[in-house]
Design a protein around this motif. Structure first.
Motif, PDB file in Angstrom:
ATOM      1  N   LEU A  38     -49.136 -41.921  21.140  1.00 24.69           N
ATOM      2  CA  LEU A  38     -50.175 -42.697  21.828  1.00 24.69           C
ATOM      3  C   LEU A  38     -51.358 -43.013  20.918  1.00 24.69           C
ATOM      4  CD1 LEU A  38     -50.135 -40.945  25.310  1.00 24.69           C
ATOM      5  CD2 LEU A  38     -49.459 -43.304  24.817  1.00 24.69           C
ATOM      6  N   ILE A  39     -51.641 -42.147  19.958  1.00 20.77           N
ATOM      7  CA  ILE A  39     -52.722 -42.382  19.006  1.00 20.77           C
ATOM      8  C   ILE A  39     -52.235 -42.031  17.605  1.00 20.77           C
ATOM      9  CG2 ILE A  39     -54.486 -41.846  20.733  1.00 20.77           C
ATOM     10  CD1 ILE A  39     -54.968 -39.196  19.233  1.00 20.77           C
ATOM     11  N   LYS A  40     -53.019 -42.430  16.622  1.00 19.95           N
ATOM     12  CA  LYS A  40     -52.761 -42.065  15.233  1.00 19.95           C
ATOM     13  C   LYS A  40     -54.027 -41.438  14.672  1.00 19.95           C
ATOM     14  CE  LYS A  40     -50.207 -42.027  11.499  1.00 19.95           C
ATOM     15  NZ  LYS A  40     -48.968 -41.226  11.441  1.00 19.95           N
ATOM     16  N   ILE A  41     -53.904 -40.240  14.111  1.00 16.67           N
ATOM     17  CA  ILE A  41     -55.055 -39.536  13.557  1.00 16.67           C
ATOM     18  C   ILE A  41     -55.184 -39.833  12.069  1.00 16.67           C
ATOM     19  CG2 ILE A  41     -56.018 -37.260  13.031  1.00 16.67           C
ATOM     20  CD1 ILE A  41     -54.825 -36.240  15.611  1.00 16.67           C
ATOM     21  N   HIS A  42     -56.408 -40.138  11.647  1.00 16.13           N
ATOM     22  CA  HIS A  42     -56.736 -40.306  10.234  1.00 16.13           C
ATOM     23  C   HIS A  42     -57.679 -39.167   9.856  1.00 16.13           C
ATOM     24  CE1 HIS A  42     -55.041 -44.422   9.730  1.00 16.13           C
ATOM     25  NE2 HIS A  42     -55.250 -44.449  11.037  1.00 16.13           N
ATOM     26  N   GLY A  52     -70.865 -47.568   6.090  1.00 16.74           N
ATOM     27  CA  GLY A  52     -70.164 -47.987   7.297  1.00 16.74           C
ATOM     28  C   GLY A  52     -70.469 -47.065   8.462  1.00 16.74           C
ATOM     29  N   LEU A  53     -70.420 -47.616   9.655  1.00 14.83           N
ATOM     30  CA  LEU A  53     -70.608 -46.801  10.850  1.00 14.83           C
ATOM     31  C   LEU A  53     -69.404 -45.871  11.035  1.00 14.83           C
ATOM     32  CD1 LEU A  53     -72.040 -49.344  13.438  1.00 14.83           C
ATOM     33  CD2 LEU A  53     -72.999 -47.086  12.963  1.00 14.83           C
ATOM     34  N   PRO A  54     -69.625 -44.569  11.210  1.00 19.88           N
ATOM     35  CA  PRO A  54     -68.494 -43.651  11.407  1.00 19.88           C
ATOM     36  C   PRO A  54     -67.891 -43.815  12.801  1.00 19.88           C
ATOM     37  CG  PRO A  54     -70.559 -42.468  11.635  1.00 19.88           C
ATOM     38  CD  PRO A  54     -70.914 -43.868  11.211  1.00 19.88           C
ATOM     39  N   VAL A  55     -66.585 -44.054  12.858  1.00 17.38           N
ATOM     40  CA  VAL A  55     -65.920 -44.262  14.150  1.00 17.38           C
ATOM     41  C   VAL A  55     -64.837 -43.216  14.420  1.00 17.38           C
ATOM     42  CG1 VAL A  55     -66.431 -46.717  14.267  1.00 17.38           C
ATOM     43  CG2 VAL A  55     -64.365 -45.970  13.084  1.00 17.38           C
ATOM     44  N   GLY A  56     -64.990 -42.046  13.827  1.00 17.91           N
ATOM     45  CA  GLY A  56     -64.105 -40.946  14.166  1.00 17.91           C
ATOM     46  C   GLY A  56     -62.780 -40.950  13.434  1.00 17.91           C
ATOM     47  N   VAL A  57     -61.806 -40.264  14.023  1.00 22.33           N
ATOM     48  CA  VAL A  57     -60.551 -40.005  13.316  1.00 22.33           C
ATOM     49  C   VAL A  57     -59.318 -40.563  14.013  1.00 22.33           C
ATOM     50  CG1 VAL A  57     -61.454 -37.904  12.243  1.00 22.33           C
ATOM     51  CG2 VAL A  57     -60.316 -37.757  14.482  1.00 22.33           C
ATOM     52  N   ALA A  58     -59.468 -41.208  15.165  1.00 15.37           N
ATOM     53  CA  ALA A  58     -58.289 -41.618  15.942  1.00 15.37           C
ATOM     54  C   ALA A  58     -58.316 -43.103  16.267  1.00 15.37           C
ATOM     55  CB  ALA A  58     -58.197 -40.814  17.234  1.00 15.37           C
TER      56      ALA A  58
END
Length: 316
Positions: A223-227, A260-266
């Motif tokens: 459902l999601i992809k983690i970076h 850049g604005l940090p938008v998390g890991v997923a």
């Protein structure tokens, strides 16, 4: 007057609606009937009654055959039954599956909007849909399948075959977890995306809607992809993010220039993005405030008191 003719959740009612409604509604309803007719038929309620009666009859057959079997064993210790209990069980399975399908179709019929695309639903997609959902008896999961069916009728291609395969294996608990996760979704740039931080990024001030272990599970089921290294947006001098009709104007300062604005890991997978539209989420104000607090702590100027325009629409 037949009460079914006034009920849009029966096929009699659907046909009456198609004949008497406006052209756009007729198109929506007629298209729905054309999509599912080969799998359910137009005698919806009679079929349901017959299916339930047949299932009860097969149950009685199995019980009767069991009694016969006991008597046979008592008499001569040998199996010599002519009626196949396996066949009776197979019939029961088929009737149960048909009832599941019809429950999903009935719910989908009640969700049809006034209009729908003129493009037909791919027949292979429809076949796969009913193959995947026929064993779903949980009412909440049937509701999800009904939303997928009505959504595909309205806009063919809205849900891929890969998404159908994923939902077939999705548990009710996983669906609830994904709904909770979708409370982290923001409109950023030109699309909706989740905004979650890894434990090393977020600190105590960021409200935890899902744990990192739960993120890993959502990643593992597709459902999601983690970076793991985190993602960023920009750099731009100014960006506008929206969280459930709350507008946030985020402006760069001397501390954040060229960053850049940090938008998390997923991020969503294709299936996750398609299903997020059906999640029925509610906003989490504590979470929203924690994101704003974090951005400000990193040096960004955040204005979150911008009124929502009356004519604004992000649905597309």
């Amino acid at each position: 007057m037949n009460s079914e003719a006034n009920d849009p959740t029966t096929f009699t009612g659907l046909a009456a609606l198609a004949l008497g409604a406006s052209p756009s509604v007729r198109r929506s309803t007629s298209k729905f009937i054309d999509t599912i007719r080969d799998f359910v038929g137009l005698g919806f309620e009679p079929n349901r009654i017959r299916a339930m009666a047949a299932a009860e009859a097969d149950a009685k057959i199995i019980a009767a055959e069991a009694d016969v079997l006991v008597q046979k064993i008592k008499q001569d210790g040998r199996l010599n039954l002519q009626i196949s209990r396996a066949d009776a069980r197979a019939r029961m399975d088929q009737e149960r599956q048909q009832l599941n399908i019809e429950s999903i179709v009935q719910a989908a019929a009640g969700q049809l909007p006034d209009d729908a695309s003129e493009s037909p639903v791919n027949s292979d997609w429809t076949a796969q849909f009913f193959e995947h959902c026929k064993n779903i008896s949980d009412k909440d999961m049937q509701a999800l399948w009904s939303q997928i069916l009505s959504g595909e009728v309205v806009a063919p291609g809205a849900f891929s075959l890969r998404t159908l395969s994923l939902v077939r294996l999705l548990s009710k608990e996983e669906a609830n977890l994904f709904t909770r996760f979708c409370s982290t979704v923001w409109f950023m740039g030109d699309k909706f995306d989740p905004l979650v931080y890894s434990p090393s990024e977020k600190g105590e001030e960021v409200n935890e809607i899902v744990t990192f272990e739960e993120l890993l599970h959502l990643d593992s089921i597709g459902l999601i992809k983690i970076h793991a290294t985190g993602l960023s947006f920009g750099p731009n001098e100014e960006d506008v993010w929206i969280y459930f009709k709350k507008i946030h104007r985020i402006t760069s300062t001397a501390k954040t220039v060229n960053k850049g604005l940090p938008v998390g890991v997923a991020v969503f997978t294709e299936a996750g993005r398609q299903l997020a539209a059906l999640a029925g989420v509610v906003p989490n104000e504590e979470y929203r405030k924690s994101v704003v607090k974090r951005l400000r702590a990193l040096g960004w100027k955040v204005d979150d008191h911008i009124p929502w325009p009356d004519d604004a629409d992000l649905s597309s």
